[in-house]
Design an enzyme around this catalytic site. Structure first.
Site, PDB file in Angstrom:
ATOM      1  CB  SER A 279       9.947  -2.052   3.673  1.00  0.00           C
ATOM      2  OG  SER A 279      10.598  -1.671   2.478  1.00  0.00           O
TER       3      SER A 279
ATOM      4  CD  GLU B 111      -2.734  -1.166   2.529  1.00  0.00           C
ATOM      5  OE1 GLU B 111      -2.579  -0.259   3.383  1.00  0.00           O
ATOM      6  OE2 GLU B 111      -3.535  -2.102   2.637  1.00  0.00           O
TER       7      GLU B 111
ATOM      8  NE  ARG C 226      32.960  -0.637 -31.968  1.00  0.00           N
ATOM      9  CZ  ARG C 226      32.762   0.363 -32.814  1.00  0.00           C
ATOM     10  NH1 ARG C 226      32.183   0.140 -33.983  1.00  0.00           N
ATOM     11  NH2 ARG C 226      33.126   1.580 -32.495  1.00  0.00           N
TER      12      ARG C 226
ATOM     13  CD  GLU D  15       8.095 -11.429  -5.559  1.00  0.00           C
ATOM     14  OE1 GLU D  15       8.325 -12.393  -4.814  1.00  0.00           O
ATOM     15  OE2 GLU D  15       7.512 -11.524  -6.649  1.00  0.00           O
TER      16      GLU D  15
ATOM     17  CB  THR E 170       2.314  -7.033 -11.044  1.00  0.00           C
ATOM     18  OG1 THR E 170       3.394  -6.312 -10.465  1.00  0.00           O
ATOM     19  CG2 THR E 170       2.743  -7.621 -12.392  1.00  0.00           C
TER      20      THR E 170
HETATM   21  C1  FAD Z   1       6.956  -2.296 -10.902  1.00  0.00           C
HETATM   22  C2  FAD Z   1       6.562  -2.769  -9.528  1.00  0.00           C
HETATM   23  C3  FAD Z   1       5.712  -3.853  -9.400  1.00  0.00           C
HETATM   24  C4  FAD Z   1       5.298  -4.261  -8.137  1.00  0.00           C
HETATM   25  N1  FAD Z   1       4.383  -5.282  -8.024  1.00  0.00           N
HETATM   26  C5  FAD Z   1       3.823  -5.538  -6.816  1.00  0.00           C
HETATM   27  C6  FAD Z   1       2.742  -6.473  -6.699  1.00  0.00           C
HETATM   28  O1  FAD Z   1       2.303  -7.085  -7.688  1.00  0.00           O
HETATM   29  N2  FAD Z   1       2.163  -6.646  -5.483  1.00  0.00           N
HETATM   30  C7  FAD Z   1       2.606  -5.989  -4.373  1.00  0.00           C
HETATM   31  O2  FAD Z   1       2.044  -6.195  -3.298  1.00  0.00           O
HETATM   32  N3  FAD Z   1       3.646  -5.113  -4.451  1.00  0.00           N
HETATM   33  C8  FAD Z   1       4.261  -4.873  -5.635  1.00  0.00           C
HETATM   34  N4  FAD Z   1       5.292  -3.953  -5.728  1.00  0.00           N
HETATM   35  C9  FAD Z   1       5.706  -3.224  -4.523  1.00  0.00           C
HETATM   36  C10 FAD Z   1       7.091  -3.575  -4.023  1.00  0.00           C
HETATM   37  O3  FAD Z   1       7.079  -4.847  -3.439  1.00  0.00           O
HETATM   38  C11 FAD Z   1       7.495  -2.445  -3.052  1.00  0.00           C
HETATM   39  O4  FAD Z   1       7.814  -1.332  -3.860  1.00  0.00           O
HETATM   40  C12 FAD Z   1       8.671  -2.824  -2.181  1.00  0.00           C
HETATM   41  O5  FAD Z   1       8.303  -3.815  -1.263  1.00  0.00           O
HETATM   42  C13 FAD Z   1       9.235  -1.629  -1.407  1.00  0.00           C
HETATM   43  O6  FAD Z   1       8.243  -0.887  -0.766  1.00  0.00           O
HETATM   44  P1  FAD Z   1       8.211   0.701  -0.989  1.00  0.00           P
HETATM   45  O7  FAD Z   1       8.264   0.962  -2.437  1.00  0.00           O
HETATM   46  O8  FAD Z   1       7.058   1.252  -0.236  1.00  0.00           O
HETATM   47  O9  FAD Z   1       9.549   1.224  -0.365  1.00  0.00           O
HETATM   48  P2  FAD Z   1       9.784   1.699   1.153  1.00  0.00           P
HETATM   49  O10 FAD Z   1       9.380   0.613   2.068  1.00  0.00           O
HETATM   50  O11 FAD Z   1       9.181   3.038   1.346  1.00  0.00           O
HETATM   51  O12 FAD Z   1      11.352   1.824   1.202  1.00  0.00           O
HETATM   52  C14 FAD Z   1      12.065   3.013   0.849  1.00  0.00           C
HETATM   53  C15 FAD Z   1      13.567   2.745   1.091  1.00  0.00           C
HETATM   54  O13 FAD Z   1      13.796   2.484   2.488  1.00  0.00           O
HETATM   55  C16 FAD Z   1      14.437   1.223   2.638  1.00  0.00           C
HETATM   56  N5  FAD Z   1      13.967   0.596   3.873  1.00  0.00           N
HETATM   57  C17 FAD Z   1      12.677   0.443   4.308  1.00  0.00           C
HETATM   58  N6  FAD Z   1      12.657  -0.193   5.482  1.00  0.00           N
HETATM   59  C18 FAD Z   1      13.943  -0.478   5.802  1.00  0.00           C
HETATM   60  C19 FAD Z   1      14.592  -1.129   6.911  1.00  0.00           C
HETATM   61  N7  FAD Z   1      13.901  -1.645   7.912  1.00  0.00           N
HETATM   62  N8  FAD Z   1      15.945  -1.246   6.887  1.00  0.00           N
HETATM   63  C20 FAD Z   1      16.669  -0.726   5.853  1.00  0.00           C
HETATM   64  N9  FAD Z   1      16.121  -0.096   4.794  1.00  0.00           N
HETATM   65  C21 FAD Z   1      14.776   0.021   4.771  1.00  0.00           C
HETATM   66  C22 FAD Z   1      14.050   0.420   1.399  1.00  0.00           C
HETATM   67  O14 FAD Z   1      14.976  -0.613   1.126  1.00  0.00           O
HETATM   68  C23 FAD Z   1      14.058   1.497   0.332  1.00  0.00           C
HETATM   69  O15 FAD Z   1      15.376   1.726  -0.107  1.00  0.00           O
HETATM   70  C24 FAD Z   1       5.775  -3.579  -6.986  1.00  0.00           C
HETATM   71  C25 FAD Z   1       6.668  -2.514  -7.122  1.00  0.00           C
HETATM   72  C26 FAD Z   1       7.052  -2.104  -8.379  1.00  0.00           C
HETATM   73  C27 FAD Z   1       8.002  -0.920  -8.498  1.00  0.00           C
END
Ligand code: FAD
Length: 379
Positions: free
Chosen positions: A134, A129, A269, A364, A160
């Site tokens: 994470s 969401e 190349r 993931e 997705t």
């Molecule tokens: C193209 C695409 C397809 C996707 N498909 C799906 C899907 O089908 N279903 C689904 O449910 N999700 C899906 N996702 C979501 C994806 O799993 C999340 O983007 C991912 O889990 C990270 O969550 P976030 O983007 O909110 O990042 P955030 O959690 O906001 O993280 C931001 C940064 O902080 C870091 N961070 C966060 N917590 C910690 C911690 N405790 N320690 C160290 N670093 C930390 C992260 O590594 C990252 O660098 C998809 C994402 C993309 C981009």
């Protein structure tokens, strides 16, 4: 791709041959056009489904392929080698089937699985969401028990297959705060109140649709709750353990494609009167790429074999996902370098593979989260 594979049976070796043939013959010629058009190849995915390739690791009893994970992952690698978005479709579909196949009651498995695994239907996995990426245990989608079923209200991000899926595996809150308050439900794509938002404009993987999905008082019967109330987090994490292995296999496939392309280019190349592969700076880069890919493949298959043997494998899946996806980012970046300026333009697919590899370090569970999981499991 010249990979020496050790497969457990003759049958699985034949299966891999078939997958390679379909991937090279049906997928490879189409990827560039679908990517350029930002179009999801739904009919191609359906064809794979009819050939049994969407449900390889699930029981034959319910229409699955009954294949060990080590075979499924090698098939996925072959698909990713030619078209990552299609391999991602297979991986996400398998995530979406995991809950029902693993935690469903016998009645649910008999009712739902044959359709889910039959090849016609495609699944989506709705965990993330906007405010819970994470930290998924903090998600806020509400699931309220009503007399004859459940009502779901909330918005899922990054879904997705949004708008293309026939069923959505949705995680929401039936109880109090934290992981124990979550539950897992299967929602049909046609459910009233399920609203697909605008497609995300992504860095890459354009032929895979991603969007937010709203659940506006979506009602499902009580039989669509998978497992018991409160089991959602366990189901979500179990699915991700499998999915992380899938992502690692995709990373190996993409990296292998980039490395093979870079080798071919470097052999043709010529600069300073020689083929560029004969410069040690280039040849050593290619040697490192080949070695890192082999290491990632071995790590991924070692984790899969633990799973196949019924042993704990979560930590090994996290290590494989971390290593293989960081490897794919490095290898695809180096492949661009080997091609020089040609690597930076869309006439060659290496820039696409580099953009695709970046996604694998994020989905993931980001690679920071994999490191967290691994470090917590040490000792
Ligand atoms: C193209 C695409 C397809 C996707 N498909 C799906 C899907 O089908 N279903 C689904 O449910 N999700 C899906 N996702 C979501 C994806 O799993 C999340 O983007 C991912 O889990 C990270 O969550 P976030 O983007 O909110 O990042 P955030 O959690 O906001 O993280 C931001 C940064 O902080 C870091 N961070 C966060 N917590 C910690 C911690 N405790 N320690 C160290 N670093 C930390 C992260 O590594 C990252 O660098 C998809 C994402 C993309 C981009």
């Amino acid at each position: 791709m010249k990979v020496q594979r050790i497969l457990p049976t003759e049958e699985s070796a034949e299966l891999l041959g078939l997958v390679r043939e379909i991937a090279a013959g049906e997928l490879a010629p189409r990827v560039a056009d679908f990517e350029a058009a930002h179009e999801f190849p739904r009919e191609i995915v359906r064809t794979l489904g009819k050939a049994g390739l969407l449900s390889l690791p699930y029981p034959e009893e319910y229409g699955g392929g009954g294949q060990p994970y080590e075979v499924y992952l090698q098939a996925l690698e072959e698909i990713a080698y030619h078209w990552f978005a299609v391999a991602e479709a297979v991986n996400v579909h398998n995530l979406a089937c995991f809950g029902t196949a693993t935690y469903g009651t016998r009645a649910q498995r008999e009712e739902l699985l044959p359709d889910m695994l039959g090849g016609e239907l495609l699944g989506a996995y709705c965990l993330s969401e906007a405010e819970a990426g994470s930290d998924v245990a903090s998600l806020s989608t509400q699931v309220v028990r009503e007399e004859d079923g459940y009502r779901i209200t909330g918005t899922k991000s990054w879904v997705t297959h949004a708008g293309h899926a026939d069923f959505y595996n949705v995680f929401g809150r039936t109880g109090g705060p934290g992981a124990r308050g979550l539950s897992c439900l299967v929602v049909p794509g046609s459910a009233p109140g399920l609203v697909v938002h605008a497609k995300e404009r992504k860095l890459g993987v354009w032929s895979s649709p991603t969007a937010q999905v709203g659940f506006e008082d979506v009602r499902v019967p009580a039989q669509r709750l998978i497992g018991r109330e409160g089991k959602g987090f366990l189901i979500a994490m179990g699915a991700l353990d499998c999915g992380r292995l899938g992502i690692a296999a995709c990373a190996v496939g993409i990296a292998q494609a980039a490395a093979d392309y870079a080798v071919r280019y470097a052999k043709e190349r010529r600069q300073f009167g020689q083929r560029v592969i004969s410069f040690q700076g280039v040849g050593f880069m290619l040697a490192d790429m080949a070695t890192q890919i082999a290491a990632a493949r071995a790590l991924t298959l070692a984790a899969a074999r633990l799973k196949d043997a019924g042993r704990p494998y979560s930590l090994e899946a996290a290590k494989a996902k971390l290593f293989a996806t960081d490897m794919a980012m490095k290898v695809t970046t180096d492949a661009v370098q080997v091609l020089g300026g040609a690597g930076y333009v869309a006439d060659h697919p290496v820039e696409r593979w580099m953009r695709e590899a970046k996604l694998l370090q994020i989905v993931e569970g980001t690679n920071q989260i994999q490191r967290m999981v691994i470090s917590q499991g040490l000792g």
